[in-house]
Design an enzyme around this catalytic site. Sequence first.
Site, PDB file in Angstrom:
ATOM      1  N   ASP A 184       0.837   5.066   0.262  1.00 39.97           N
ATOM      2  CA  ASP A 184       0.047   6.329   0.828  1.00 39.97           C
ATOM      3  C   ASP A 184       0.919   7.788   0.587  1.00 39.97           C
ATOM      4  O   ASP A 184       2.437   7.502   0.454  1.00 39.97           O
ATOM      5  CB  ASP A 184      -0.201   6.440   2.152  1.00 39.97           C
ATOM      6  CG  ASP A 184      -0.825   5.486   2.949  1.00 39.97           C
ATOM      7  OD1 ASP A 184      -1.988   5.325   1.989  1.00 39.97           O
ATOM      8  OD2 ASP A 184      -1.242   4.886   4.147  1.00 39.97           O
ATOM      9  N   ASP A 232       0.824  -1.075   0.182  1.00 40.52           N
ATOM     10  CA  ASP A 232      -0.029   0.148   0.297  1.00 40.52           C
ATOM     11  C   ASP A 232       0.571   1.303  -0.342  1.00 40.52           C
ATOM     12  O   ASP A 232       1.742   1.216   1.065  1.00 40.52           O
ATOM     13  CB  ASP A 232      -0.897   0.336   1.012  1.00 40.52           C
ATOM     14  CG  ASP A 232      -1.422  -1.266   1.398  1.00 40.52           C
ATOM     15  OD1 ASP A 232      -2.151  -1.663  -0.496  1.00 40.52           O
ATOM     16  OD2 ASP A 232      -1.622  -1.646   2.613  1.00 40.52           O
ATOM     17  N   ASP A 258       1.921   7.038  14.799  1.00 35.17           N
ATOM     18  CA  ASP A 258       1.704   6.250  15.944  1.00 35.17           C
ATOM     19  C   ASP A 258       3.309   5.534  16.344  1.00 35.17           C
ATOM     20  O   ASP A 258       3.499   6.140  18.041  1.00 35.17           O
ATOM     21  CB  ASP A 258       1.238   4.829  15.874  1.00 35.17           C
ATOM     22  CG  ASP A 258       1.416   4.854  14.266  1.00 35.17           C
ATOM     23  OD1 ASP A 258       2.002   4.892  14.046  1.00 35.17           O
ATOM     24  OD2 ASP A 258       0.217   3.971  13.909  1.00 35.17           O
TER      25      ASP A 258
END
Length: 416
Positions: free
Chosen positions: A65, A63, A137
Site C-alpha cells: 500500500d 501487499d 490502528d
Amino acid sequence: MLTPHIRLVITIRTMPNHLKLNENHWIDKDALDICKNLSEAGHTAYLVGGSVRDYLAGVPPKDFDIATDALPNQVKKLISRAYVIGKRFRLVLVHRHNVQYEVATFRRNPTHAEADDEEVQNDNLFGEPEQDAKRRDFTINAMFYDPKTKQVIDYVDGLKDIDARVLRMIGDPVERILEDPIRILRALRLSHKLHFQIEENLRMGIANHHACLAEAALPRIREDLLKILRLPAPERCLLECHDLGVMKTCFPLLQSIYMDQEQSEIFETSMHRAVHFIEDYSDPKEQFLCFTYAILKALSANTDKEIWDDELFDSIENSLKNEFGVFKSEVEFIRKNMQLISSFSRIENFIKRGRRRQTNFLSHEAFPYALKLAHWDYYIDSETYLNWQDLYRRDIPHMVEKDIEKMKTRYSKRRS
C-alpha cells in the site's frame, strides 16, 4: 510538528539476512514505480502498513500500500490505469499485471468543529504523514518507508515494538476498539501471524469489550475470518479467541465446540491438518470447505451421524451464513462436497451407471475437491483415489471437447 524518529533501514537489527540492504529483494517493482512516478512529479510517496511491518518483522511482504500527499484525482492523472474509488474513504486503485495497489492520500482526524458538522466526511480529511500515522490502528502498522531516501519514518515508536515483538494499539485501546470492533480480530490475527505478544492493556480491552463485535458488519467479519484461516496454525488463533471470550460473541457455533473437550480436540486437529490440503488460499470456497469439514467432523463425534448427513449440515447452515458470512453459493458447494464424499467408497455403483450420469457426476465443480478431501482424511484408500482420478482424467478432456463444440455450434447459429 514533531520531529519524526527516523532510522536507516541498514540499522534494523531484526532484518532477516536474505532481505538485507537491497530493496529489490522485498519491494514489489510496480509499487516502487508508482512511488517513483509520484515523487518525480513533486509529491511525497511512501510505502505504508503491512509491507513495511512484515519486512521489519522478518516476514516476506505480499501487499504493498502507498500513502502520498497527492490528492486522489492528482494520482489518477499521474499514474496510468489508476481509478478513484470509494465515497466514505476515497482512494486510488492502480492495476498492474492482475495485481491491485491501493494509493491513499494522508488523512487527519477532524477538529471538534468538523466532527460536529454532519456535512464533513471525516474519513476524507487530508493531512500530513504524522497525522496519518496516528490515525492508524497499531504502532507496527503506522510506519512509512521512503524508497527515495531508503529510510523508515516512525512517529509512533513502531520500531521499538517491532524489536520487542509487541502488538500495541495507538492511543487508548478501549477507545480504539469501540471505534472499530474489527480491530479485535485483527489484533488476534496479527499477533499469531507475526508471533508477537499482545500488549497487556490491549489484551484487557479485548477481554472486557469483545461484546461490541456483535455490532460489526458481517462482510468485515468474513474478511478477517478468512485471513485467520490463512494462518499457518489458525487453530491457535481461534483458541485464543475462545480464551478471551471473543468466540462467544462472534462465533457461537465454534464456542459450543470448544466447550466440549473431545469436539474441540477433533476440530483443532482437523484445522491443523487443513494447511496441507488447501492449495489456493485466494479461493474462499476452498478455505470454507476445510473449515466447515472440521466443524462437521467435530459435531459428528460420539453420534451416529456421518459428516455427509443432511440433518447435520442443516443444523449448521444458518451459522455458516450468519456467523461466518459464507455465501449461499459457497454453502451449496460445501454441501455437495459432503454428499460426494459418501459416494467415493462405492466405485462399483458408479461404473454401473449410464454414461450421461457418470459424466454429470464427474463434471460437477465440487468433484476434485471432494475426492481430494476424502483421500486426505482417509475415507478412501490410495488405490480407490487413483481409480477415481483415472476416471476423471478419462472423461474430462471429452467433456471439454463437447463444450467447445457446443459453443462453436451456438456461435455459428447466431452468425447465420
